[in-house]
Design an enzyme around this catalytic site. Sequence first.
Site, mmCIF file in Angstrom:
data_model
loop_
_atom_site.group_PDB
_atom_site.id
_atom_site.type_symbol
_atom_site.label_atom_id
_atom_site.label_comp_id
_atom_site.label_asym_id
_atom_site.label_seq_id
_atom_site.Cartn_x
_atom_site.Cartn_y
_atom_site.Cartn_z
ATOM 1 N N CYS A 38 0.835 -1.206 0.000
ATOM 2 C CA CYS A 38 0.000 0.000 0.000
ATOM 3 C C CYS A 38 0.873 1.260 0.000
ATOM 4 O O CYS A 38 2.028 1.246 0.402
ATOM 5 C CB CYS A 38 -0.895 -0.019 1.233
ATOM 6 S SG CYS A 38 -1.822 1.493 1.499
ATOM 7 N N SER A 40 0.704 3.934 1.853
ATOM 8 C CA SER A 40 1.066 4.547 3.138
ATOM 9 C C SER A 40 2.468 4.127 3.588
ATOM 10 O O SER A 40 3.197 4.919 4.185
ATOM 11 C CB SER A 40 0.061 4.170 4.227
ATOM 12 O OG SER A 40 -1.224 4.517 3.814
ATOM 13 N N HIS A 43 5.030 6.304 2.048
ATOM 14 C CA HIS A 43 5.242 7.602 2.701
ATOM 15 C C HIS A 43 6.321 7.510 3.784
ATOM 16 O O HIS A 43 7.041 8.469 4.029
ATOM 17 C CB HIS A 43 3.948 8.110 3.340
ATOM 18 C CG HIS A 43 2.913 8.554 2.345
ATOM 19 N ND1 HIS A 43 3.213 9.411 1.320
ATOM 20 C CD2 HIS A 43 1.601 8.278 2.229
ATOM 21 C CE1 HIS A 43 2.126 9.630 0.605
ATOM 22 N NE2 HIS A 43 1.124 8.949 1.134
ATOM 23 N N HIS A 59 0.960 -3.049 6.434
ATOM 24 C CA HIS A 59 -0.224 -2.870 7.277
ATOM 25 C C HIS A 59 -1.495 -3.333 6.574
ATOM 26 O O HIS A 59 -2.583 -3.029 7.006
ATOM 27 C CB HIS A 59 -0.371 -1.381 7.645
ATOM 28 C CG HIS A 59 -0.682 -0.556 6.447
ATOM 29 N ND1 HIS A 59 0.275 -0.214 5.525
ATOM 30 C CD2 HIS A 59 -1.847 -0.083 5.969
ATOM 31 C CE1 HIS A 59 -0.295 0.467 4.542
ATOM 32 N NE2 HIS A 59 -1.582 0.556 4.783
ATOM 33 N N CYS A 164 -6.893 -2.676 4.256
ATOM 34 C CA CYS A 164 -6.635 -1.251 4.027
ATOM 35 C C CYS A 164 -7.371 -0.730 2.804
ATOM 36 O O CYS A 164 -8.409 -0.098 2.919
ATOM 37 C CB CYS A 164 -5.143 -0.932 3.940
ATOM 38 S SG CYS A 164 -4.870 0.841 3.685
HETATM 39 ZN ZN LIG Z 1 -2.832 1.245 3.399
#
Ligand SMILES: [Zn+2]
Length: 364
Positions: A38, A40, A43, A59, A164
Amino acid sequence: MKAAVLYEPRKPMVIEDLKLAPPKAGEVRVKVAANGACHSDLHVMTGDMRMPLPMVLGHEGAGIVAEVGAGVASVKEGDHVVLSFSPVCGYCHYCTQGQPHLCITRPQGLGTLMDGTTRLSKNGSEIFHFCYAATFAEEAVVPESCAIKIRDDVPLDRACFVGCGTMTGIGAVINTAKVRPGANVAVIGCGGVGLNVIQGAALAGAHEIVAIDLLANKLELAKVFGATKVVNPSQDDAYKAVMDLTHGSGVDYAFEVISSPKTIELAFRMTGRGGTCTIVGVSPEGARISFNPNVFTLMEKRLIGSYYGSTRPRIDMPLLIDLYMDKKIKIDELVSRTFPLEGVNEAYDLLRKGETSRSVIKFF
Ligand SMILES: [Zn+2]
Ligand SMILES: [Zn+2]
């Protein structure tokens, strides 16, 4: 156990052996089957989201319960689970009023479990957990409230996305914005979450669903997920395209799934009178947006945010799995590549270049 560890931003993750301590009271050890790669996590890799390092990222996971700590009642060894990255206490103001995604009883420190300590270590030094999950590892110890029991006939390399992207996207439409049948919808950003916003809008019975993205391959996928019109702002003016399609009124619901001030302002601008603009992405630290406040009053426009699809994990996640198994939502089409853990850096290189919507990191 084998895990991918991020030591420094902008450096590849290192695959190595870590020690995982057994679950304490209220915790669950999960054999990780699969994770989505993903955005995130990216980041953190780029340093846009500051986290204590070294850390095991990941995650968007699913797996099988291997061991439960004292007092754990909701899952047992052998249960199949999707991992939520947002622990809930069940008794705070928000949990009690049906908004467990806003639960306030989280540890203050980042990168630990609920008691402020980590279960991950290497040669006695602690390694941090990303989002209570840290699923780029063969096993993970997570809070009980993050281990969401699911039916065991769903493939875990598909179920993981419910942890997610699928939840965040469809939940933003159904739970947060509450898109009504027949509404017109615009979605800016057609990555893994954006595609799920699009299919959430289709599921809600939206009329026009305009997908906006700079990459042609993502716009093609957007059509598969239910977009009725696609716009590439490198070729066409997205604002004008939305206004033309809605005869000058703007959309009833806009979703911003990129998280840049420019695209948030664009999404809000294309939202019509009485319409709702929902910010789904997480912006880099320091980002600011500005608006003429009169549009809130005179046009009754609404600007809201959606965290984790306003999920009630134990209700929504098994439901999304049922919808997938009933072929009412798509997950297979999200997955462009499958990698072993050793391929995790390559999976993120592809994501960074926009060449994949989602890769899956698969253990078994
Ligand atoms: Zn995510
Ligand atoms: Zn709570």
